[in-house]
Every structure is written in structure tokens, then in C-alpha cells.
Write a protein that holds these residues in place. Structure first.
Motif, PDB file in Angstrom:
ATOM      1  N   ARG A 148       0.910  -1.264   0.453  1.00 31.99           N
ATOM      2  CA  ARG A 148      -0.214   0.215  -0.106  1.00 31.99           C
ATOM      3  C   ARG A 148       0.572   1.040   0.088  1.00 31.99           C
ATOM      4  O   ARG A 148       1.763   1.101   0.658  1.00 31.99           O
ATOM      5  N   CYS A 158       0.854   5.640  -5.527  1.00 31.32           N
ATOM      6  CA  CYS A 158       1.227   5.900  -7.109  1.00 31.32           C
ATOM      7  C   CYS A 158       1.308   6.158  -7.160  1.00 31.32           C
ATOM      8  O   CYS A 158       1.222   7.619  -7.379  1.00 31.32           O
ATOM      9  N   GLU A 203      -1.792   8.683  -6.053  1.00 33.27           N
ATOM     10  CA  GLU A 203      -3.405   8.335  -4.638  1.00 33.27           C
ATOM     11  C   GLU A 203      -2.655   7.168  -4.391  1.00 33.27           C
ATOM     12  O   GLU A 203      -2.432   6.281  -4.059  1.00 33.27           O
ATOM     13  N   GLN A 204      -3.421   7.163  -2.782  1.00 37.94           N
ATOM     14  CA  GLN A 204      -3.218   5.952  -1.627  1.00 37.94           C
ATOM     15  C   GLN A 204      -3.582   4.881  -2.362  1.00 37.94           C
ATOM     16  O   GLN A 204      -4.955   4.506  -2.577  1.00 37.94           O
ATOM     17  N   ASN A 205      -2.845   3.184  -2.761  1.00 36.13           N
ATOM     18  CA  ASN A 205      -3.432   2.677  -2.545  1.00 36.13           C
ATOM     19  C   ASN A 205      -3.239   1.381  -2.866  1.00 36.13           C
ATOM     20  O   ASN A 205      -2.191   1.533  -2.505  1.00 36.13           O
ATOM     21  N   ASP A 206      -3.579   0.099  -3.399  1.00 33.82           N
ATOM     22  CA  ASP A 206      -2.721  -0.743  -3.031  1.00 33.82           C
ATOM     23  C   ASP A 206      -2.245  -0.907  -4.312  1.00 33.82           C
ATOM     24  O   ASP A 206      -2.360  -0.543  -5.614  1.00 33.82           O
ATOM     25  N   LEU A 207      -0.693  -1.172  -4.619  1.00 32.00           N
ATOM     26  CA  LEU A 207      -0.080  -0.512  -5.269  1.00 32.00           C
ATOM     27  C   LEU A 207       0.470  -2.343  -5.809  1.00 32.00           C
ATOM     28  O   LEU A 207       0.826  -3.128  -5.420  1.00 32.00           O
ATOM     29  N   CYS A 225      -1.730   1.837  -9.041  1.00 37.00           N
ATOM     30  CA  CYS A 225      -2.622   0.923  -8.792  1.00 37.00           C
ATOM     31  C   CYS A 225      -2.870   0.460 -10.309  1.00 37.00           C
ATOM     32  O   CYS A 225      -1.905   0.305 -11.188  1.00 37.00           O
ATOM     33  N   CYS A 253      -3.850   1.824 -13.077  1.00 35.65           N
ATOM     34  CA  CYS A 253      -3.249   2.992 -13.729  1.00 35.65           C
ATOM     35  C   CYS A 253      -1.961   2.314 -15.112  1.00 35.65           C
ATOM     36  O   CYS A 253      -1.330   1.567 -14.108  1.00 35.65           O
TER      37      CYS A 253
END
Ligand SMILES: [Zn+2]
Ligand SMILES: [Zn+2]
Length: 80
Positions: free
Chosen positions: A8, A11, A16-20, A45, A48
Motif C-alpha cells: 500500500r 501511486c 493516490e493512496q492505493n494498493d500498488l 495502482c 494505472c
């Protein structure tokens, strides 16, 4: 290498904060930091599309810079 390690974080594409997931970009330079060819890792992400970073940091043996052709500084990369 088919490695889908996730973490996490921020990105690199949409910020954005995300699971990467991470994508490796390989560069045709025989660096001292990564192995046969230099690569940089872009975390993004799943949704993305990663783009190669504008700049990258690498360690290069000075002997290779002084005689780049002989020392094989520049490698051929084969696109997969
Ligand atoms: Zn993203
Ligand atoms: Zn490297």
C-alpha cells in the motif's frame, strides 16, 4: 519475473493512496546497483498505466565510464 508483490502506498502515476503493484523499467546500462542491466521500479495502482520515470539514479563503476565501450557499459535490452 512474474512477481506480483503488493504494497500500500502512493501511486507514482495518479498520486493516490492505493494498493500498488510494481513495474520494472529496464535500461541498457550495466550498472553496479541492479545486476546485468539497470532498472527502476514504478509503483502504481492496478488500474494505472505505468510510465518510465523521467530520471533514475544509478551507480556506475568509474572504470566503465572511463572506457564505456570496452567495459561494456551499454547493454542491449531485449523487450519482453
Ligand atoms: Zn494510480
Ligand atoms: Zn542500477
Amino acid at each position: 519475473m512474474g512477481n506480483t508483490e503488493q504494497r500500500r502506498g502512493l501511486c507514482h502515476v495518479c498520486f493516490e493512496q492505493n494498493d500498488l503493484v510494481k513495474t520494472y523499467f529496464h535500461f541498457p546500462i550495466a550498472c553496479e546497483c541492479c545486476g546485468p542491466t539497470h532498472f527502476s521500479i514504478v509503483y502504481h495502482c492496478i488500474t494505472c498505466t505505468p510510465r518510465a520515470p523521467r530520471v533514475t539514479e544509478l551507480q556506475v563503476a568509474t572504470a566503465k565510464l572511463l572506457d564505456p565501450i570496452h567495459a561494456g557499459l551499454f547493454k542491449k535490452v531485449t523487450d519482453e
